[in-house]
Design a protein around this motif. Structure first.
Motif, mmCIF file in Angstrom:
data_model
loop_
_atom_site.group_PDB
_atom_site.id
_atom_site.type_symbol
_atom_site.label_atom_id
_atom_site.label_comp_id
_atom_site.label_asym_id
_atom_site.label_seq_id
_atom_site.Cartn_x
_atom_site.Cartn_y
_atom_site.Cartn_z
ATOM 1 N N ARG A 110 0.833 -1.221 0.000
ATOM 2 C CA ARG A 110 0.000 0.000 0.000
ATOM 3 C C ARG A 110 0.861 1.261 0.000
ATOM 4 O O ARG A 110 0.444 2.304 -0.507
ATOM 5 C CB ARG A 110 -0.892 0.021 1.250
ATOM 6 C CG ARG A 110 -2.111 -0.894 1.160
ATOM 7 C CD ARG A 110 -2.715 -1.064 2.547
ATOM 8 N NE ARG A 110 -4.000 -1.723 2.496
ATOM 9 C CZ ARG A 110 -5.178 -1.087 2.507
ATOM 10 N NH1 ARG A 110 -5.241 0.221 2.583
ATOM 11 N NH2 ARG A 110 -6.295 -1.773 2.453
ATOM 12 N N LEU A 111 2.043 1.164 0.619
ATOM 13 C CA LEU A 111 2.952 2.313 0.662
ATOM 14 C C LEU A 111 3.742 2.461 -0.636
ATOM 15 O O LEU A 111 4.541 3.381 -0.778
ATOM 16 C CB LEU A 111 3.926 2.180 1.838
ATOM 17 C CG LEU A 111 3.322 2.288 3.246
ATOM 18 C CD1 LEU A 111 4.373 1.945 4.305
ATOM 19 C CD2 LEU A 111 2.749 3.692 3.497
ATOM 20 N N GLY A 112 3.540 1.528 -1.561
ATOM 21 C CA GLY A 112 4.279 1.569 -2.828
ATOM 22 C C GLY A 112 5.736 1.216 -2.643
ATOM 23 O O GLY A 112 6.607 1.651 -3.400
ATOM 24 N N MET A 113 6.003 0.392 -1.625
ATOM 25 C CA MET A 113 7.390 0.054 -1.277
ATOM 26 C C MET A 113 7.669 -1.367 -1.776
ATOM 27 O O MET A 113 7.006 -2.313 -1.345
ATOM 28 C CB MET A 113 7.503 0.158 0.253
ATOM 29 C CG MET A 113 8.871 -0.086 0.816
ATOM 30 S SD MET A 113 8.812 0.119 2.614
ATOM 31 C CE MET A 113 10.128 -1.018 3.066
ATOM 32 N N HIS A 114 8.599 -1.484 -2.696
ATOM 33 C CA HIS A 114 8.875 -2.793 -3.300
ATOM 34 C C HIS A 114 10.322 -3.226 -3.078
ATOM 35 O O HIS A 114 10.850 -4.044 -3.811
ATOM 36 C CB HIS A 114 8.500 -2.770 -4.781
ATOM 37 C CG HIS A 114 7.070 -2.352 -4.991
ATOM 38 N ND1 HIS A 114 5.993 -3.140 -4.634
ATOM 39 C CD2 HIS A 114 6.548 -1.180 -5.428
ATOM 40 C CE1 HIS A 114 4.865 -2.494 -4.888
ATOM 41 N NE2 HIS A 114 5.170 -1.299 -5.355
ATOM 42 N N HIS A 115 10.933 -2.656 -2.054
ATOM 43 C CA HIS A 115 12.298 -3.047 -1.661
ATOM 44 C C HIS A 115 12.248 -3.388 -0.168
ATOM 45 O O HIS A 115 11.219 -3.200 0.490
ATOM 46 C CB HIS A 115 13.268 -1.887 -1.898
ATOM 47 C CG HIS A 115 12.942 -0.696 -1.036
ATOM 48 N ND1 HIS A 115 11.969 0.218 -1.390
ATOM 49 C CD2 HIS A 115 13.403 -0.299 0.178
ATOM 50 C CE1 HIS A 115 11.872 1.129 -0.435
ATOM 51 N NE2 HIS A 115 12.718 0.842 0.529
ATOM 52 N N GLY A 116 13.349 -3.868 0.370
ATOM 53 C CA GLY A 116 13.406 -4.155 1.810
ATOM 54 C C GLY A 116 12.549 -5.354 2.158
ATOM 55 O O GLY A 116 12.214 -6.177 1.296
ATOM 56 N N PHE A 117 12.133 -5.447 3.416
ATOM 57 C CA PHE A 117 11.306 -6.584 3.831
ATOM 58 C C PHE A 117 10.364 -6.186 4.955
ATOM 59 O O PHE A 117 10.527 -5.127 5.578
ATOM 60 C CB PHE A 117 12.168 -7.795 4.203
ATOM 61 C CG PHE A 117 13.096 -7.610 5.377
ATOM 62 C CD1 PHE A 117 14.147 -6.707 5.318
ATOM 63 C CD2 PHE A 117 12.936 -8.358 6.536
ATOM 64 C CE1 PHE A 117 15.021 -6.540 6.394
ATOM 65 C CE2 PHE A 117 13.797 -8.211 7.616
ATOM 66 C CZ PHE A 117 14.850 -7.300 7.541
ATOM 67 N N ALA A 118 9.349 -7.040 5.185
ATOM 68 C CA ALA A 118 8.292 -6.708 6.136
ATOM 69 C C ALA A 118 7.759 -7.996 6.749
ATOM 70 O O ALA A 118 7.638 -9.011 6.056
ATOM 71 C CB ALA A 118 7.162 -5.962 5.430
ATOM 72 N N PHE A 119 7.474 -7.943 8.039
ATOM 73 C CA PHE A 119 6.861 -9.118 8.673
ATOM 74 C C PHE A 119 5.986 -8.708 9.849
ATOM 75 O O PHE A 119 6.131 -7.619 10.391
ATOM 76 C CB PHE A 119 7.926 -10.146 9.104
ATOM 77 C CG PHE A 119 8.938 -9.654 10.109
ATOM 78 C CD1 PHE A 119 8.676 -9.684 11.474
ATOM 79 C CD2 PHE A 119 10.171 -9.172 9.684
ATOM 80 C CE1 PHE A 119 9.615 -9.248 12.398
ATOM 81 C CE2 PHE A 119 11.116 -8.731 10.603
ATOM 82 C CZ PHE A 119 10.839 -8.771 11.956
#
Ligand code: UT7
Length: 323
Positions: A98-107
């Motif tokens: 949703r934030l338009g973030m397509h790098h890094g990682f999330a959990f």
């Protein structure tokens, strides 16, 4: 020494406010009982189009704005929640998208009401370990979806909402005067798992289930567990209650907050209380309380702030940071 310093914070609440009196036609209760036993006066309740992901996204955007950053600056998103949008993928990944973030990682991190404290301690380890430089830590919940609205002993207690922090790596001297996360202590003990739980799940019933709580049992353990983990955190940091500027506890019950502060010798005027406004929002309660105390000018840069939470599991923990 690398420190994880707060660069910004934000919050988001559902549009609809439900007052205590609104329960009076639904279950046998009263505004007087709820206020006396809990300190709660109102809570926000999510509409169908408001979810853990949408509230978390709004809180994250507010935190990024206040930090003067964009999603491009973030390496990692940790979302503390027990009410994910779906069983999987992690709601953190949905917020990332949703934030338009397509790098890094999330959990996602699941420690119920202690989730945000666990997530801040975890983010600090990623930052100090060099695996991330800027972390969005979010607590977002829609507990209204897992309440049994016919059970007066639980449905009046919880609310929905979200809060977020941006943490960034900064060189510190390794002293108590540094800004950033200074100490943390986390605990859990599953012997208490049946005192506060949800009676459904993917691997057992195949349903979402409803929240069940033996309130009196939770209450009985809360103050001792909270004060014990805070004393351990004070010991690790080499400080006493007098050194604190602000105590930002989990907002479950005003009586638990008051008794904990009293036992620790924390002055009443240093305690941030928002349970009257939000009810118990689980992993969102600490960042929501932070957002109120930052917005009204109480918490300022350089202040020594103690975060604390206790909840289902049981899980409990504390984080000491200099704002
Ligand atoms: O965030 C996770 C951590 N959770 C908590 O920290 C919650 C901890 N527990 C609590 O905050 C409190 O135990 C409660 C607020 C849940 C309950 O307060 P209490 O003073 O422990 O009340 P109780 O459970 O001992 O119940 C007292 C009476 C009971 O009636 P009887 O058996 O004395 O006739 C309950 O049935 O109050 C009754 N009651 C209510 N009455 C009116 C329970 N819920 C309600 C209600 N309205 N909503």
């Amino acid at each position: 020494m690398i420190r994880s310093v707060v660069r910004g914070n934000g919050a988001a609440l559902p549009r609809r406010i439900m007052k205590n009196a609104d329960f009076e036609g639904m279950v046998e209760t009263s505004d007087e009982w709820i206020v006396q036993r809990t300190g709660i006066r109102q809570r926000h309740v999510a509409a169908d189009d408001e979810t853990t992901a949408s509230l978390g996204e709004a809180a994250a955007r507010a935190a990024l704005d206040s930090a003067g950053m964009t999603p491009a600056d973030i390496d990692l998103i940790i979302l503390a929640t027990s009410t994910p949008n779906n069983t999987f993928p992690a709601t953190a990944v949905e917020i990332q998208n949703r934030l338009g973030m397509h790098h890094g990682f999330a959990f996602d991190m699941q420690a119920v009401c202690s989730g945000f404290v666990y997530a801040v301690a975890t983010a600090d380890l990623y930052i100090r370990g060099g695996l991330a430089k800027r972390v969005l830590v979010i607590g977002s919940e829609t507990f209204s979806r897992i309440l049994d609205w016919s059970d007066r002993s639980t449905c009046v207690l919880f609310g929905d909402g979200a809060g977020a922090l941006v943490l960034e790596a900064e060189d510190g001297a390794g002293a108590i005067t540094d800004r950033g996360v200074l100490a943390a202590s986390l605990r859990s003990d599953g012997v208490h798992k049946d005192k506060l739980f949800v009676d459904g799940g993917p691997s057992t019933t195949g349903t979402v289930g409803h929240l069940r709580m033996e309130g009196r049992e939770v209450f009985k353990h809360a103050v001792g567990m909270i004060t014990d983990v805070i004393e351990a955190t004070f010991g690790e940091a080499g400080i006493t209650a007098e050194d604190l500027d602000w105590f930002v506890p989990h907002q479950a019950n005003k009586r638990i907050i008051d008794a904990s502060a009293k036992k620790l010798g924390i002055a009443e005027e240093k305690v941030v209380v928002t349970v009257d406004l939000h009810g118990n929002t689980s992993a969102a309660s600490v960042p929501l309380a932070l957002s109120v105390a930052v917005a009204d000018g109480r918490i300022k840069k350089g202040d020594l702030v103690l975060l604390e939470a206790m909840g289902g599991g049981f899980t409990w923990g504390a984080v000491l940071l200099r704002w």
